[in-house]
Design a protein around this motif. Structure first.
Motif, PDB file in Angstrom:
ATOM      1  N   MET A   1       0.787  -1.120  -0.042  1.00 32.44           N
ATOM      2  CA  MET A   1       0.333   0.088   0.028  1.00 32.44           C
ATOM      3  C   MET A   1       1.041   1.288  -0.022  1.00 32.44           C
ATOM      4  O   MET A   1       1.580   1.477   0.995  1.00 32.44           O
ATOM      5  CB  MET A   1      -0.929  -0.042   1.197  1.00 32.44           C
ATOM      6  CG  MET A   1      -1.903   0.944   1.479  1.00 32.44           C
ATOM      7  SD  MET A   1      -2.620   1.650   2.849  1.00 32.44           S
ATOM      8  CE  MET A   1      -1.439   2.518   3.923  1.00 32.44           C
ATOM      9  N   ASN A   2       0.922   2.132  -1.137  1.00 37.65           N
ATOM     10  CA  ASN A   2       1.569   3.245  -1.030  1.00 37.65           C
ATOM     11  C   ASN A   2       0.903   4.536  -0.742  1.00 37.65           C
ATOM     12  O   ASN A   2       1.313   5.474  -0.304  1.00 37.65           O
ATOM     13  CB  ASN A   2       2.222   3.421  -2.433  1.00 37.65           C
ATOM     14  CG  ASN A   2       3.438   2.325  -2.801  1.00 37.65           C
ATOM     15  OD1 ASN A   2       3.767   1.607  -1.823  1.00 37.65           O
ATOM     16  ND2 ASN A   2       3.915   2.425  -4.112  1.00 37.65           N
ATOM     17  N   VAL A   3      -0.625   4.198  -1.215  1.00 39.76           N
ATOM     18  CA  VAL A   3      -1.477   5.464  -0.863  1.00 39.76           C
ATOM     19  C   VAL A   3      -1.810   5.208   0.736  1.00 39.76           C
ATOM     20  O   VAL A   3      -2.264   4.357   1.127  1.00 39.76           O
ATOM     21  CB  VAL A   3      -2.631   5.595  -1.799  1.00 39.76           C
ATOM     22  CG1 VAL A   3      -3.445   6.847  -1.376  1.00 39.76           C
ATOM     23  CG2 VAL A   3      -1.805   5.907  -3.159  1.00 39.76           C
ATOM     24  N   PRO A   4      -1.852   6.152   1.587  1.00 44.19           N
ATOM     25  CA  PRO A   4      -2.728   6.253   2.879  1.00 44.19           C
ATOM     26  C   PRO A   4      -4.040   5.695   2.553  1.00 44.19           C
ATOM     27  O   PRO A   4      -4.711   6.141   1.847  1.00 44.19           O
ATOM     28  CB  PRO A   4      -2.236   7.520   3.564  1.00 44.19           C
ATOM     29  CG  PRO A   4      -1.034   8.244   2.825  1.00 44.19           C
ATOM     30  CD  PRO A   4      -1.188   7.640   1.339  1.00 44.19           C
ATOM     31  N   PRO A   5      -4.396   5.031   3.898  1.00 44.11           N
ATOM     32  CA  PRO A   5      -6.065   4.741   3.614  1.00 44.11           C
ATOM     33  C   PRO A   5      -6.982   5.923   3.530  1.00 44.11           C
ATOM     34  O   PRO A   5      -6.699   7.084   3.979  1.00 44.11           O
ATOM     35  CB  PRO A   5      -6.109   3.944   5.124  1.00 44.11           C
ATOM     36  CG  PRO A   5      -4.880   4.553   5.981  1.00 44.11           C
ATOM     37  CD  PRO A   5      -3.717   4.769   4.866  1.00 44.11           C
ATOM     38  N   ALA A   6      -8.189   5.632   2.952  1.00 38.00           N
ATOM     39  CA  ALA A   6      -8.973   6.783   2.776  1.00 38.00           C
ATOM     40  C   ALA A   6      -9.494   7.356   3.926  1.00 38.00           C
ATOM     41  O   ALA A   6      -9.749   8.818   3.990  1.00 38.00           O
ATOM     42  CB  ALA A   6     -10.097   6.052   2.132  1.00 38.00           C
ATOM     43  N   TRP A   7      -9.650   6.690   5.224  1.00 37.70           N
ATOM     44  CA  TRP A   7     -10.187   7.285   6.457  1.00 37.70           C
ATOM     45  C   TRP A   7      -9.071   8.748   6.756  1.00 37.70           C
ATOM     46  O   TRP A   7      -9.438   9.551   7.085  1.00 37.70           O
ATOM     47  CB  TRP A   7     -10.269   6.550   7.398  1.00 37.70           C
ATOM     48  CG  TRP A   7      -8.998   5.840   8.078  1.00 37.70           C
ATOM     49  CD1 TRP A   7      -8.488   4.643   7.634  1.00 37.70           C
ATOM     50  CD2 TRP A   7      -8.086   6.321   8.920  1.00 37.70           C
ATOM     51  NE1 TRP A   7      -7.296   4.168   8.286  1.00 37.70           N
ATOM     52  CE2 TRP A   7      -6.857   5.427   9.031  1.00 37.70           C
ATOM     53  CE3 TRP A   7      -8.059   7.492   9.568  1.00 37.70           C
ATOM     54  CZ2 TRP A   7      -5.981   5.624   9.966  1.00 37.70           C
ATOM     55  CZ3 TRP A   7      -6.985   7.894  10.451  1.00 37.70           C
ATOM     56  CH2 TRP A   7      -5.729   6.745  10.646  1.00 37.70           C
ATOM     57  N   ALA A   8      -7.765   8.371   6.581  1.00 37.11           N
ATOM     58  CA  ALA A   8      -6.663   9.119   6.915  1.00 37.11           C
ATOM     59  C   ALA A   8      -6.716  10.599   6.128  1.00 37.11           C
ATOM     60  O   ALA A   8      -6.491  11.616   6.193  1.00 37.11           O
ATOM     61  CB  ALA A   8      -5.561   8.951   7.032  1.00 37.11           C
ATOM     62  N   LEU A   9      -7.424  10.406   4.591  1.00 35.07           N
ATOM     63  CA  LEU A   9      -7.314  11.531   3.946  1.00 35.07           C
ATOM     64  C   LEU A   9      -8.562  12.234   3.698  1.00 35.07           C
ATOM     65  O   LEU A   9      -8.631  13.396   2.882  1.00 35.07           O
ATOM     66  CB  LEU A   9      -6.891  10.965   2.437  1.00 35.07           C
ATOM     67  CG  LEU A   9      -5.670  10.208   2.381  1.00 35.07           C
ATOM     68  CD1 LEU A   9      -5.237   9.661   0.776  1.00 35.07           C
ATOM     69  CD2 LEU A   9      -4.406  10.864   2.941  1.00 35.07           C
ATOM     70  N   ALA A  10      -9.549  11.790   4.464  1.00 31.92           N
ATOM     71  CA  ALA A  10     -11.067  12.390   4.486  1.00 31.92           C
ATOM     72  C   ALA A  10     -10.664  14.110   5.063  1.00 31.92           C
ATOM     73  O   ALA A  10     -10.093  14.336   5.900  1.00 31.92           O
ATOM     74  CB  ALA A  10     -11.639  11.707   5.626  1.00 31.92           C
TER      75      ALA A  10
END
Length: 194
Positions: A1-10
């Protein structure tokens, strides 16, 4: 996983590398009491060619140390600001063994930075844990008002291509809970190095 999880980018805003640096400067100027840094990547490449990393990789440890000392001096004003303003500052580094060549190099850098007063804590993780993951990825927390989340693109080498800035209270609280739990399980750099 290179992109942080969606919850962290909200609720976050995407930044290029220059924007990430500007957001760091802005957040640092508003910091009052605490700066926490979580680092998870087991391999990483500086955006600009790192002479110290190249020297280390070719086995020239003396040159690598000299260059790392010089590189660390650029952060001396930051360390002095931390002391003067009595800011809680901690770099929490997740490590998997056996160490990658990059982490061996990074530990050399950490020794120098610890001598300058940086608080570096190590958490040894199981080799089976895939880092980064949904909980553990690279980010910076400034008090409880700002988080900067790194973006290393799609490559395996961990080359930073920018990141995200967030002020979302729920995201910051979750990031803080993660880093604080790691902080309690961490050991000092000197204990890790033995």
């Amino acid at each position: 996983m290179n992109v942080p999880p969606a919850w962290a980018l909200a609720g976050s805003m995407r930044l290029n590398v220059d924007g990430f640096g500007a957001a760091f400067t802005d957040a640092w100027s508003r910091i009052e009491s605490r700066f926490l840094k979580l680092e998870c990547w087991q391999a990483y490449r500086e955006r600009e060619a790192s002479e110290s990393q190249a020297a280390y990789e070719r086995g020239d440890l003396q040159t690598a140390r000299e260059l790392l000392r010089r590189e660390a001096q650029a952060d001396r004003p930051l360390y002095e600001d931390v002391q003067k303003r009595e800011i809680e500052y901690a770099r929490i580094r997740l490590v998997q063994e056996p160490l990658t060549v990059y982490l061996e190099y990074e530990l050399l850098s950490y020794r120098i930075r610890a001598e300058m007063g940086e608080n570096i804590e190590i958490v040894v993780c199981a080799p089976s844990l895939r880092l980064p993951d949904e909980r553990y990825f690279d980010y910076l927390l400034f008090d409880r008002h700002t988080a900067l989340i790194h973006d290393y693109g799609s490559g395996e080498a961990g080359l930073q291509v920018g990141g995200w800035v967030t002020h979302e209270p729920a995201v910051i609280a979750a990031l803080e809970a993660t880093v604080e739990a790691l902080h309690w399980n961490a050991i000092s750099l000197s204990d890790y190095l033995g």
